[in-house]
Scaffold this active site. Structure first.
Site, PDB file in Angstrom:
ATOM      1  N   ASP A   1      49.073 -67.214  39.072  1.00 56.89           N
ATOM      2  CA  ASP A   1      50.427 -67.619  39.499  1.00 56.89           C
ATOM      3  C   ASP A   1      51.433 -66.526  39.158  1.00 56.89           C
ATOM      4  O   ASP A   1      52.512 -66.788  38.634  1.00 56.89           O
ATOM      5  CB  ASP A   1      50.825 -68.936  38.818  1.00 56.89           C
ATOM      6  CG  ASP A   1      51.992 -69.616  39.545  1.00 56.89           C
ATOM      7  OD1 ASP A   1      52.271 -69.245  40.702  1.00 56.89           O
ATOM      8  OD2 ASP A   1      52.624 -70.497  38.943  1.00 56.89           O
TER       9      ASP A   1
ATOM     10  N   VAL B   1      60.828 -76.675  31.041  1.00 58.68           N
ATOM     11  CA  VAL B   1      60.834 -75.794  29.879  1.00 58.68           C
ATOM     12  C   VAL B   1      62.133 -76.013  29.114  1.00 58.68           C
ATOM     13  O   VAL B   1      63.215 -76.028  29.697  1.00 58.68           O
ATOM     14  CB  VAL B   1      60.705 -74.314  30.293  1.00 58.68           C
ATOM     15  CG1 VAL B   1      60.652 -73.428  29.049  1.00 58.68           C
ATOM     16  CG2 VAL B   1      59.458 -74.109  31.136  1.00 58.68           C
TER      17      VAL B   1
ATOM     18  N   GLY C   1      57.334 -76.741  39.347  1.00 60.12           N
ATOM     19  CA  GLY C   1      56.737 -77.874  40.032  1.00 60.12           C
ATOM     20  C   GLY C   1      55.886 -78.729  39.117  1.00 60.12           C
ATOM     21  O   GLY C   1      55.698 -79.919  39.367  1.00 60.12           O
TER      22      GLY C   1
END
Length: 706
Positions: free
Chosen positions: A133, A24, A20
């Site tokens: 996260d 990468v 989000g």
């Protein structure tokens, strides 16, 4: 971004993931000659100064971590509003893919993975870094089985405005701790809660909380109980379930005190004496919240706002705060009225929202999982579910995913409104190269060029050798046309290589007559050389006879169409001498037949057959020989198959016109012949050499001897 270079050293190769907040990419560090992963912030966050500041600060903090289960951060940079973090590149997949493919996992494998994650968290917590996260998407598993935790510190950079943005935290909200969902400060125990959910998902193949929106999922973390793991998968040992139950307590005080404590429990939970331990029990959670209905649609934004302020829950724009104030004596009426009014407002807003939602509500459907399907099949599955594909579809090069196959989608493991849009990411296949034109080039050069593109010579490159006029070893055709696109990892190519013109043995033309030799050349597919292919030279061979062939001798390998020159005898050289022997030969017995055979050797060759003749009386046999300077000629006579006599003569003798002995072969019992009339020999010929002649002016004599 593909093909670009960041920081003057990181060459972007391909996109390998997305989230989000960032994308990468796999990149090549040209300075250190190694593969790295580069995380680049999405553009919508690149201009948020507060976000960028925290992003860089947290990335730099994560770079201080050094642990075998933590993805190392190498560099942080900025280039033209592009903020990026360079980190260790891990060959393998992430835990989310592993769960999709194989869940539920065996308890041994799930615990082994959880131990390594917890070990990484312990190291981070000791360095005052909270991950915030933890989810399967951020757990990488290398090909050697090593677990690597990535994205340390990135979630802390999320601002309060991002929680309600669709797609920003959808992947993370399923792993939120209750305090995270409330929006209050999170600590080490929040990471342990998220790890408990990851362990739950590995062992059951499902998430503990699902909902139609991120807000509803967050509320379930606050107020709902989840289905216990052993009810979903009875094969889970009780000791492992106890770890999940403890790490996922809503009251953080009932969780593990630290990652070290949880790690110790994980390392011993599969010991035989612990597998069937009693189920863990907890006291009543004093922080249980009053059950509140899931808020959808317009109610999402107020909840997010309340979370950002770090207070309690907010519903439909009305915020409720609990303030630890000492109760004032005889001043309880005003607070009571305030509470009652607040509850009344909450109730009225709640009823109003329910009424509006009831009017506007549409059916909810499960989002189909279409990863691995072809684009056409995925579109059909999404349409059949009452959903729509968000255009445009994102196409990316993926060497490990077949062309036109979906490798990623948005909104998985959830229910959404009918008619919602699903984003698809489709493989355009591997990176294709353009085939070169190798015509006329050496086969070895073509192999080297293709191997440099990644092809395997033994498996993908082959050759067929054919006869051709092209230079031997050069390519005359290729199975993949020049300019065509091809996949170096899968394509096979066959080169047709010249091995030169087809050859055969050169015929022997020497001794043939000129025309016969020319006919033989034409028959063999050969061509006469310059000047009609004929050169004339004096020789001792018969005039008009081939005495040499050039440049191919008899038996040499020669190709069709090659040129050949023949040398033809133009007659004897000027210094050659012809001499004729007139040999008187008698039969063995006069009156009885005898077979006479004569052969000679001279400048024209050895043992040349003059011929045969049967005689019954004495006859003269003229035998012509040719002599070259400093040579000798010999005539040999055979009678009735037996050697009888030979007659030599040198070049000088022949040139002078005489020989040293008479040329006669007498019989064994012959009658005396009649006396021949006497003749005077010429003045230049000796009287004792009758019966011999030379073509240089001498006469011919005959003589019989008894």
């Amino acid at each position: 971004m593909i093909g670009q270079e960041l920081g003057g050293r990181y060459e972007i190769i391909e996109r390998i993931g997305s989230g989000g907040m960032a994308l990468v990419y796999k990149a090549h560090d040209v300075l250190l000659n190694r593969k790295v992963a580069v995380k680049i912030l999405r553009q919508q966050f690149g201009h948020d100064e507060e976000f960028v500041r925290r992003f860089r600060r947290e990335a730099q903090s994560a770079a201080s971590l050094s642990h075998p289960n933590v993805v190392s951060i190498y560099d942080v940079g900025e280039e033209e509003d592009t903020h990026y973090i360079v980190m260790e590149y891990v060959e393998g997949s992430n835990l989310n893919d592993l769960i999709k493919e194989r869940a539920p996992l065996q308890a041994e494998e799930a615990v082994r993975i959880a131990v390594q994650i917890c070990d990484a968290l312990e190291h981070a917590h000791q360095n005052q870094i909270i991950h915030r996260d933890i989810k399967p998407h951020n757990i990488l598993i290398g090909r050697n089985g090593r677990v690597k935790v990535t994205d340390f510190g990135i979630a802390r950079a999320v601002t309060s405005s991002t929680i309600t943005q669709t797609g920003s935290v959808v992947g993370s909200v399923h792993y939120f701790s209750p305090e995270h969902a409330k929006g209050i400060s999170t600590g080490e125990k929040s990471d342990l809660y998220s790890l408990g959910i990851v362990l739950y998902q590995m062992l059951t193949g499902r998430l503990p909380f699902l909902g139609e929106s991120p807000i509803s999922v967050a509320l379930k973390h606050l107020q709902d109980d989840f289905e216990e793991p052993r009810q979903v998968n009875p094969h889970i040992p009780q000791s492992v379930e106890n770890i999940i139950l403890r790490s996922m307590r809503k009251n953080s005080s009932e969780r593990y005190d630290s990652a070290s404590e949880m790690l110790e429990d994980l390392e011993t939970c599969l010991k035989p004496e612990r597998l069937n331990e009693p189920k863990i029990a907890f006291t009543q959670d004093m922080e249980e919240t009053i059950a509140m209905p899931a808020i959808r649609g317009v109610a999402a934004a107020p909840l997010a706002s309340a979370g950002a302020r770090g207070t309690a829950a907010a519903v439909a724009g009305v915020e409720t705060k609990w303030v630890d104030e000492p109760e004032a004596k005889r001043k309880w009426v005003k607070p009571l009225v305030t509470v009652l009014i607040t509850l009344l407002v909450i109730f009225l807003v709640y009823m109003g929202v329910r009424t509006v939602i009831g009017i506007m509500d549409t059916n909810e459907v499960d989002v189909p999982y279409v990863v691995g399907q072809t684009e056409a099949a995925a579109r059909q599955m999404i349409a059949d579910a009452g959903l729509k594909v968000e255009e445009p579809v994102v196409y990316e090069e993926k060497k490990d995913v077949p062309k036109d196959t979906v490798f990623e989608q948005s909104k998985t493991n959830m229910r959404v409104k009918e008619g919602s849009f699903i984003k698809l990411f489709v493989s355009s296949g591997p990176r294709l190269e353009e085939m070169q034109d190798f015509g006329g080039r050496k086969y070895e050069d073509a192999v080297e060029a293709l191997v440099n593109l990644g092809m395997v010579e033994e498996e993908q490159i082959s050759r067929e050798d054919v006869f051709d006029n092209a230079e031997p070893g050069s390519i005359i055709a290729q199975s993949v046309a020049a300019g065509a696109s091809f996949d170096p990892a899968a394509e096979k190519i066959v080169f047709t290589v010249s091995k030169g013109p087809e050859t055969f043995d050169m015929p022997n033309l020497i001794g043939m007559k000129q025309q016969a030799a020319l006919n033989e050349l034409q028959k063999s597919g050969l061509k006469p050389g310059p000047d009609s292919g004929v050169v004339r030279e004096p020789s001792y061979a018969t005039e008009g006879t081939v005495i040499d062939q050039f440049p191919y001798k008899a038996g040499d390998a020669v190709a069709k169409g090659s040129e050949v020159t023949i040398t033809v005898s133009s007659g004897l050289p000027d210094d050659a001498v012809k001499y004729t022997f007139n040999i008187l030969i008698s039969p063995a017995v006069i009156g009885q037949p005898s077979e006479i055979r004569i052969e000679y050797s001279d400048a024209r060759g050895e043992k040349i057959d003059w011929g045969k003749k049967t005689i019954s009386d004495t006859q003269s046999f003229p035998v012509e020989v040719v002599l070259a300077p400093n040579t000798e000629a010999i005539v040999t006579v055979y009678r009735d198959g037996q050697f009888t006599d030979s007659f030599p003569i040198t070049y000088d003798e022949a040139k002078s016109g005489g020989a040293g002995s008479p040329a006669a072969v007498p019989g064994m019992a012959e009658e005396p012949p009649a006396e021949p009339p006497a003749e005077q020999p010429p003045a230049d010929q000796p009287a004792d050499q009758p019966g011999q002649s030379a073509d240089n002016g001498g006469g011919n004599d005959e003589r019989q001897e008894n």
